[in-house]
Design a protein around this motif. Structure first.
Motif, PDB file in Angstrom:
ATOM      1  N   VAL A 196       1.048   5.366   0.652  1.00 25.40           N
ATOM      2  CA  VAL A 196       0.412   6.549   1.227  1.00 25.40           C
ATOM      3  C   VAL A 196       1.187   7.748   0.712  1.00 25.40           C
ATOM      4  CG1 VAL A 196      -0.212   7.779   3.332  1.00 25.40           C
ATOM      5  CG2 VAL A 196      -0.211   5.264   3.311  1.00 25.40           C
ATOM      6  N   TYR A 197       0.527   8.571  -0.083  1.00 30.56           N
ATOM      7  CA  TYR A 197       1.157   9.785  -0.605  1.00 30.56           C
ATOM      8  C   TYR A 197       0.847  10.921   0.355  1.00 30.56           C
ATOM      9  CZ  TYR A 197       1.708  13.996  -3.451  1.00 30.56           C
ATOM     10  OH  TYR A 197       2.057  15.236  -3.901  1.00 30.56           O
TER      11      TYR A 197
ATOM     12  N   ASN B 115      -2.749   8.960  -9.156  1.00 34.63           N
ATOM     13  CA  ASN B 115      -4.136   9.183  -9.572  1.00 34.63           C
ATOM     14  C   ASN B 115      -4.766   7.835  -9.856  1.00 34.63           C
ATOM     15  OD1 ASN B 115      -4.231  12.068  -9.539  1.00 34.63           O
ATOM     16  ND2 ASN B 115      -2.960  12.057 -11.386  1.00 34.63           N
ATOM     17  N   ASN B 116      -5.617   7.402  -8.955  1.00 37.02           N
ATOM     18  CA  ASN B 116      -6.334   6.136  -9.117  1.00 37.02           C
ATOM     19  C   ASN B 116      -5.403   4.937  -9.253  1.00 37.02           C
ATOM     20  OD1 ASN B 116      -8.885   7.483  -9.090  1.00 37.02           O
ATOM     21  ND2 ASN B 116      -8.520   8.068 -11.221  1.00 37.02           N
ATOM     22  N   GLU B 117      -4.248   4.999  -8.613  1.00 35.54           N
ATOM     23  CA  GLU B 117      -3.347   3.848  -8.618  1.00 35.54           C
ATOM     24  C   GLU B 117      -3.858   2.819  -7.625  1.00 35.54           C
ATOM     25  OE1 GLU B 117       0.882   4.578  -8.131  1.00 35.54           O
ATOM     26  OE2 GLU B 117       0.636   6.528  -9.079  1.00 35.54           O
ATOM     27  N   GLU B 118      -3.631   1.580  -7.960  1.00 37.23           N
ATOM     28  CA  GLU B 118      -4.032   0.473  -7.101  1.00 37.23           C
ATOM     29  C   GLU B 118      -3.338   0.576  -5.743  1.00 37.23           C
ATOM     30  OE1 GLU B 118      -3.847  -4.413  -7.117  1.00 37.23           O
ATOM     31  OE2 GLU B 118      -3.098  -3.295  -8.824  1.00 37.23           O
ATOM     32  N   ASN B 119      -4.111   0.346  -4.679  1.00 40.54           N
ATOM     33  CA  ASN B 119      -3.594   0.316  -3.303  1.00 40.54           C
ATOM     34  C   ASN B 119      -2.810   1.580  -2.939  1.00 40.54           C
ATOM     35  OD1 ASN B 119      -4.700  -2.202  -3.379  1.00 40.54           O
ATOM     36  ND2 ASN B 119      -2.859  -3.300  -2.847  1.00 40.54           N
ATOM     37  N   THR B 120      -3.330   2.715  -3.331  1.00 44.44           N
ATOM     38  CA  THR B 120      -2.687   3.999  -3.050  1.00 44.44           C
ATOM     39  C   THR B 120      -3.728   4.990  -2.575  1.00 44.44           C
ATOM     40  OG1 THR B 120      -1.065   3.592  -4.792  1.00 44.44           O
ATOM     41  CG2 THR B 120      -1.287   5.857  -4.056  1.00 44.44           C
ATOM     42  N   PHE B 121      -3.380   5.736  -1.529  1.00 39.20           N
ATOM     43  CA  PHE B 121      -4.264   6.828  -1.132  1.00 39.20           C
ATOM     44  C   PHE B 121      -3.437   8.039  -0.725  1.00 39.20           C
ATOM     45  CE2 PHE B 121      -3.762   4.070   2.534  1.00 39.20           C
ATOM     46  CZ  PHE B 121      -3.578   4.927   3.604  1.00 39.20           C
ATOM     47  N   THR B 122      -4.093   9.187  -0.748  1.00 36.12           N
ATOM     48  CA  THR B 122      -3.439  10.457  -0.478  1.00 36.12           C
ATOM     49  C   THR B 122      -3.889  10.996   0.867  1.00 36.12           C
ATOM     50  OG1 THR B 122      -3.294  10.964  -2.835  1.00 36.12           O
ATOM     51  CG2 THR B 122      -3.164  12.836  -1.324  1.00 36.12           C
ATOM     52  N   VAL B 123      -2.913  11.513   1.627  1.00 33.69           N
ATOM     53  CA  VAL B 123      -3.196  12.165   2.907  1.00 33.69           C
ATOM     54  C   VAL B 123      -2.685  13.597   2.801  1.00 33.69           C
ATOM     55  CG1 VAL B 123      -2.639  12.212   5.376  1.00 33.69           C
ATOM     56  CG2 VAL B 123      -3.004  10.025   4.225  1.00 33.69           C
TER      57      VAL B 123
ATOM     58  N   TRP C 223       0.865  -1.182   0.000  1.00 33.25           N
ATOM     59  CA  TRP C 223       0.000   0.000   0.000  1.00 33.25           C
ATOM     60  C   TRP C 223       0.894   1.221   0.000  1.00 33.25           C
ATOM     61  CZ3 TRP C 223      -5.268   0.476  -0.211  1.00 33.25           C
ATOM     62  CH2 TRP C 223      -6.005  -0.703  -0.099  1.00 33.25           C
TER      63      TRP C 223
END
Length: 153
Positions: A100-101, A137-145, A98
Motif C-alpha cells: 500500500v503506497y 505504477n502497475n506493480e503486482e499486488n500494489t495499490f495507492t492510497v 501486498w
C-alpha cells in the motif's frame, strides 16, 4: 511511502481492525542506520538491504509461529528494487505480499514532520526520501492510497 506519510498509523490500524500481528519496520533498523539518519545522512542501498532482510526474517518467523493468515508491516520500500526484493523473498516462502503506497503531498509531509516528536527520522531527511522514491505504477499486488488528510484515532 516516505517518512511521515502514515505507514505506522495505518499498519497499526489494519492490525487492530483485522486482529493480526503488526511489524514496525523502523524498530528493525540496525543502530548504524539509526545513527546515520539521526545525523542527517541518507541511507544507501547497502544500508537498506540488511534492514529489508530483517523485516523478511521477522515476518517469516511470525508466519511460522502464528496461526494468522495475515501480518501487517510498516516499511518504506521506496524503490521498486526494494519492493521486488521483498516480493521475491516472500514468494519463495509462499507468503503473498501486498503493498500500500501512501501518497502524500510533500508540503503536508513537511508539516507533519515538524510536529513529530521522539523519532530518528527528521524533516531534513525528507528530500533524500523523495529522491529515492519510485512510485508504484502497475506493480503486482500494489495499490495507492491518497493520504493527505490527517486522521486522529
Amino acid at each position: 511511502g516516505p517518512c511521515g506519510c502514515g505507514k505506522s498509523f495505518f499498519g497499526k490500524l489494519i492490525s487492530q481492525e483485522l486482529n493480526i500481528p503488526f511489524v514496525e519496520g523502523d524498530e528493525l533498523h540496525p543502530e548504524s542506520n539509526i545513527k546515520k539518519m539521526e545525523s542527517k545522512i541518507p541511507l544507501e542501498d547497502s544500508d537498506r538491504y540488511p534492514w529489508l532482510q530483517a523485516i523478511i526474517d521477522k515476518v517469516i518467523t511470525l508466519a511460522n509461529a502464528k496461526d494468522s493468515p495475515s501480518i501487517s508491516v510498516s516499511c518504506s520500500a521506496l524503490k521498486i528494487d526494494y519492493r521486488n526484493f521483498l516480493r521475491k523473498n516472500f514468494i519463495e516462502k509462499n507468503i503473498i505480499v501486498w503493498f500500500v503506497y501512501l501518497k502524500v503531498n510533500k508540503q503536508i509531509l513537511k508539516e507533519r514532520l515538524q510536529q513529530r516528536k521522539n523519532h530518528f527520522m527528521k524533516m531534513d531527511m525528507l528530500e533524500s526520501q523523495f529522491k529515492d522514491l519510485e512510485e508504484p505504477n502497475n506493480e503486482e499486488n500494489t495499490f495507492t492510497v491518497e493520504a493527505d488528510n490527517n486522521i486522529d484515532l
